[in-house]
Design a protein around this motif. Sequence first.
Motif, PDB file in Angstrom:
ATOM      1  N   HIS A  87      -1.226   5.617   1.156  1.00  0.00           N
ATOM      2  CA  HIS A  87      -1.679   6.232  -0.009  1.00  0.00           C
ATOM      3  C   HIS A  87      -3.129   6.464  -0.065  1.00  0.00           C
ATOM      4  O   HIS A  87      -3.934   5.475   0.500  1.00  0.00           O
ATOM      5  N   ASP A  98      -7.356  -0.401   1.105  1.00  0.00           N
ATOM      6  CA  ASP A  98      -6.097  -0.420   0.519  1.00  0.00           C
ATOM      7  C   ASP A  98      -5.341   0.996   0.568  1.00  0.00           C
ATOM      8  O   ASP A  98      -6.077   2.074  -0.235  1.00  0.00           O
ATOM      9  N   GLY A  99      -4.567   1.122   1.421  1.00  0.00           N
ATOM     10  CA  GLY A  99      -3.810   2.504   1.341  1.00  0.00           C
ATOM     11  C   GLY A  99      -4.449   3.396   2.243  1.00  0.00           C
ATOM     12  O   GLY A  99      -3.787   4.013   3.289  1.00  0.00           O
ATOM     13  N   GLU A 132       0.304   5.690  -5.739  1.00  0.00           N
ATOM     14  CA  GLU A 132       1.009   4.586  -5.182  1.00  0.00           C
ATOM     15  C   GLU A 132       0.589   3.370  -6.063  1.00  0.00           C
ATOM     16  O   GLU A 132       1.333   2.202  -6.375  1.00  0.00           O
ATOM     17  N   GLU A 133      -0.813   3.402  -6.710  1.00  0.00           N
ATOM     18  CA  GLU A 133      -1.215   2.447  -7.413  1.00  0.00           C
ATOM     19  C   GLU A 133      -0.679   1.870  -8.765  1.00  0.00           C
ATOM     20  O   GLU A 133      -0.775   0.943  -9.223  1.00  0.00           O
ATOM     21  N   HIS A 194      -0.736  -1.335   6.456  1.00  0.00           N
ATOM     22  CA  HIS A 194      -1.507  -1.920   5.446  1.00  0.00           C
ATOM     23  C   HIS A 194      -2.208  -3.292   5.443  1.00  0.00           C
ATOM     24  O   HIS A 194      -1.702  -3.994   6.126  1.00  0.00           O
ATOM     25  N   GLN A 197      -3.680  -8.117   1.910  1.00  0.00           N
ATOM     26  CA  GLN A 197      -4.151  -8.224   0.540  1.00  0.00           C
ATOM     27  C   GLN A 197      -3.661  -9.554   0.055  1.00  0.00           C
ATOM     28  O   GLN A 197      -3.529 -10.099  -1.173  1.00  0.00           O
ATOM     29  N   HIS A 362       4.572  -1.515  -1.849  1.00  0.00           N
ATOM     30  CA  HIS A 362       3.987  -0.572  -1.048  1.00  0.00           C
ATOM     31  C   HIS A 362       4.850   0.699  -0.933  1.00  0.00           C
ATOM     32  O   HIS A 362       6.318   0.504  -1.416  1.00  0.00           O
TER      33      HIS A 362
HETATM   34 MN    MN Z   1      -1.962  -0.220  -1.327  1.00  0.00          MN
END
Ligand code: MN
Length: 416
Positions: A87, A98-99, A132-133, A194, A197, A362
């Motif tokens: 994303h 992120d994404g 996505e978030e 990804h 995290q 995800h």
């Molecule tokens: Mn993500």
Amino acid sequence: MAAPGENLRINGDRLWDTIHEIAKIGPGIAGGSNRQTVTDEDGEGRKLFQKWCEDAGLSMGVDQMGTMFMHREGTDPDALPVYVGSHLDTQPTGGRYDGVLGVLAGLEIVRTLNDMDIKTKHPIVVTNWTNEEGTRYAPAMMASGVFAGEFTQEWAYDKEDAEGKKFGDELERIGWKGDEVVGDRKMHAFFELHIEQGPILEAEGKDIGVVTHGQGLRWIECTVTGKESHTGSTPMPMRKNAGRGLAQITELVHKIAMDNAPNAVGAIGQVNVYPNSRNIIPGKAIFTIDFRSHELDTLNRMVERLYAEAPKLCEELGVCLEHEIVGQFDPPAFDEGCVKAIRDAAERLGYSHKDIISGAGHDACWINKVAPTAMVMCPCVDGLSHNEAEDISKEWSTAGAEVLFHAVVETAEIVG
Ligand code: MN
Ligand code: HGY
Ligand code: MN
């Protein structure tokens, strides 16, 4: 399927430069990104991604949730495509990776195949999943959830942001409401790269996470209602302070997660207190609990305990509690064949690796319901994410993209 030669590598510098080019769109205030879903910045980022893909000879399809599908022909037009992506939308104080890493690694795979004039039997489709978030519009993984049949499109279109703007209207306003029916596309497989995290890969000195499972998630929106009154003149015994309900449920959520450690987490990330005036006792507090565990029975037990204990807490405070689930998915187990392709690729390419469970949700968690799916992870500095200081190294980015490349190309089958 023949595995690609270990000499098949991507252009790590080009990927790194591309990531930092799109980061210029919707920059955060502290070096990260703020490209929230269906904002003008999201629209601008999509346009740049579209240009890069079309420059690489890809043709674009967009579905009615705005998800972008960038298609590279295969030699067998009847073969179902291998999808790869993630994303481009970010948190309000998100990081650059992120994404974004997963979408642009998909583009880098295409660019590398073009450079080497490599053909594959199955088409390859680089994908940017909308929202996505789940920050501006809950739930997270919204478009991939509609694609997998978990949410209806109408329900998603009607979701409102803090200013009362509807998702469907905003998607139309930025010009990214496509015409494809969501979910009509069939996939041979889906792969997502990804950042982890979390701290595990970096702490253990591993280049690659081979994601076998993900955590399940429950987002429970709570509304605690008390009574607004003067903070100065209302006698303490007469107060109905919704803020105390928020405070005690915050502690309860933490305790429930700690009591189920190490396979559970819980916190409250989003809080709104009304009327939010310095000298008015809060009459209302609206907040969302985020519970996660990779064990379904643990996750269900955590929710049950919250439902049992939180109303009692509120009753003792003289306030009342309402709650509703605003996002949920059960712990996914990814496709063993796809997971093996990733593990073998890491081995072949000489990268250290370990099997890992994804702490974050995800798009792959939903797509896993409709197609063979697996994820590759790379480390991130201090495991930090959803923070503008999110950081990775070029080496990690390259390693993750190369493992993704081999898994995708092996599954798409090199021809000639
Ligand atoms: Mn993500
Ligand atoms: O909430 C999540 O796990 C994802 O980062 N949207
Ligand atoms: Mn995120």
